[in-house]
Design an enzyme around this catalytic site. Structure first.
Site, mmCIF file in Angstrom:
data_model
loop_
_atom_site.group_PDB
_atom_site.id
_atom_site.type_symbol
_atom_site.label_atom_id
_atom_site.label_comp_id
_atom_site.label_asym_id
_atom_site.label_seq_id
_atom_site.Cartn_x
_atom_site.Cartn_y
_atom_site.Cartn_z
ATOM 1 N N ARG A 232 56.374 28.719 44.448
ATOM 2 C CA ARG A 232 56.391 30.175 44.615
ATOM 3 C C ARG A 232 56.707 30.776 43.248
ATOM 4 O O ARG A 232 57.503 30.209 42.482
ATOM 5 C CB ARG A 232 57.485 30.614 45.606
ATOM 6 C CG ARG A 232 57.177 30.339 47.067
ATOM 7 C CD ARG A 232 56.089 31.266 47.616
ATOM 8 N NE ARG A 232 55.822 31.023 49.022
ATOM 9 C CZ ARG A 232 54.839 30.248 49.491
ATOM 10 N NH1 ARG A 232 54.026 29.613 48.663
ATOM 11 N NH2 ARG A 232 54.654 30.117 50.791
ATOM 12 N N GLU A 261 52.381 38.612 43.207
ATOM 13 C CA GLU A 261 50.964 38.377 43.527
ATOM 14 C C GLU A 261 50.384 39.543 44.327
ATOM 15 O O GLU A 261 51.104 40.111 45.158
ATOM 16 C CB GLU A 261 50.826 37.090 44.356
ATOM 17 C CG GLU A 261 51.254 35.868 43.591
ATOM 18 C CD GLU A 261 51.296 34.613 44.460
ATOM 19 O OE1 GLU A 261 50.807 34.645 45.616
ATOM 20 O OE2 GLU A 261 51.827 33.604 43.987
ATOM 21 N N HIS A 279 46.709 31.385 43.783
ATOM 22 C CA HIS A 279 47.434 30.846 44.947
ATOM 23 C C HIS A 279 46.461 30.150 45.916
ATOM 24 O O HIS A 279 46.293 30.576 47.068
ATOM 25 C CB HIS A 279 48.205 31.970 45.665
ATOM 26 C CG HIS A 279 49.320 31.448 46.528
ATOM 27 N ND1 HIS A 279 50.487 32.130 46.749
ATOM 28 C CD2 HIS A 279 49.433 30.300 47.244
ATOM 29 C CE1 HIS A 279 51.272 31.437 47.556
ATOM 30 N NE2 HIS A 279 50.642 30.309 47.874
#
Ligand code: NAP
Length: 313
Positions: A232, A261, A279
């Site tokens: 993360r 993000e 991602h």
């Protein structure tokens, strides 16, 4: 349909699992705007089932849905779910572990190769005609190097298996040393960083790991060391990473995840010693299908009076 209980979806699923969900439940799609979503929950207080993403399920959602029996999350990370509120409300939360281990491990090795062998740069080099003026600069070998894994869990162990296929030496960091693991253990992530050539981060996000990779760890990784973050964005102190990449304090970084993000700092985009991805750790058709099916399986189990299959606590 009269006999089907309501299920609110705050995430989309692939078509076949979505159709399964529709066959089992009266499916209600929640708005994406947080305020509208909360109002939507408040307007459906009898809802017992929710299909969600693990990115955002704050305490107020649990308060708005007092009859909840399960929050079935898509993805293995559930750092956006207020687990304390879920526990207080006695609502089980499920995620989608294991079915994505192989895929995320594959992506990790792609990021390791991408940043150390400069594969994104190689692609650009061919496309922009630079090759016509000479060859690309030499890069760094991956095989036989040392990989440090911060977070030797389900995915971390699968990454280790892949890395052994590259004849890499492996060591790891976690909150505690694991029995029956053949790899060297470091109790301080900075010591692991100092030991390895490439440091792979695959811990959960959330408060326990926030900024775990800070200036101290990056300094220990050193000017020949690479960082690969597949966990993360919150786990890495992003401004400190940008500074380390700019100054040459570390050699490069492969990043699949970011602090905010899908916004990526301009300073990172401008750097040539990074390999970036949006991602996509688990983002294949096959793996996403399996994850979506597990979201539905958990909901159906609870609807049928059984225990959830993959509870997070
Ligand atoms: P897991 O099996 O629970 O493993 C997590 C590992 O992290 C464990 O080895 C644990 O070891 C360690 N850990 C947990 N909290 C820690 C802390 N505060 N400090 C240091 N180490 C800690 O989880 P997993 O299934 O492998 O998934 C790991 C994470 O990968 C997910 O939570 C998610 O954030 C991320 N992920 C990313 C993608 C992507 O698309 N990029 C896809 C899937 C998953 P100890 O308990 O010994 O500390």
């Amino acid at each position: 349909m009269a006999n089907k209980p309501d299920c609110i979806a705050t995430t989309t699923l692939r078509p076949t699992p979505w159709a399964r969900l529709q066959s089992e439940f009266n499916l209600l799609v929640a708005p994406t705007d947080p305020a509208e979503r909360l109002a939507f929950f408040k307007a459906h207080p009898d809802t017992r089932f929710v299909a969600a993403s693990g990115h955002s399920f704050p305490a107020e959602y649990f308060q708005a849905l007092p009859k909840l029996e399960i929050v079935s999350c898509f993805g293995v990370g559930y750092d956006g779910v207020d687990v304390a509120a879920a526990k207080a409300a006695k609502v089980p939360v499920t995620n989608t572990p294991d079915v994505l281990n192989d895929c995320v491990a594959d992506t990790t090795m792609g990021m390791v190769l991408g940043v150390m062998r400069k594969l994104p740069q190689a692609d650009r080099f061919v496309r922009d005609g630079s090759w016509l003026k000479g060859g690309q600069a030499l890069t760094t070998s991956v095989h036989h190097k040392k990989m440090g894994i911060a977070g030797l869990g389900r995915i971390g162990k699968t990454i280790a298996k892949r890395a052994q296929g590259f004849d890499m030496e492996i060591a790891y960091y976690g909150r505690s040393k694991q029995a029956d693991v053949p790899f060297q253990y470091f109790a301080d992530v900075a010591d692991l960083a100092a030991w390895c050539d490439v440091l792979v981060i695959i811990t959960p996000g959330g408060a326990g790991t926030r900024n775990m990779i800070d200036a101290r760890v990056l300094k220990a990784l050193g000017p020949k060391g690479y960082l690969v973050n597949i966990s993360r964005g919150s786990v890495v102190d992003e401004p400190a990473l940008i500074e380390a990449l700019k100054s040459g304090a570390i050699a490069g970084a492969g990043l699949d995840v970011f602090a905010d993000e899908p916004r990526v700092p301009e300073a990172l985009l401008a750097l040539d010693n990074v390999a970036l991805a949006p991602h996509v750790g688990s983002a294949t058709n096959e793996t996403r299908e399996a994850m979506c099916n597990l979201v539905v399986d958990n909901l159906v189990a609870v609807k049928n009076g059984k225990k959830p299959l993959t509870p997070v606590y």
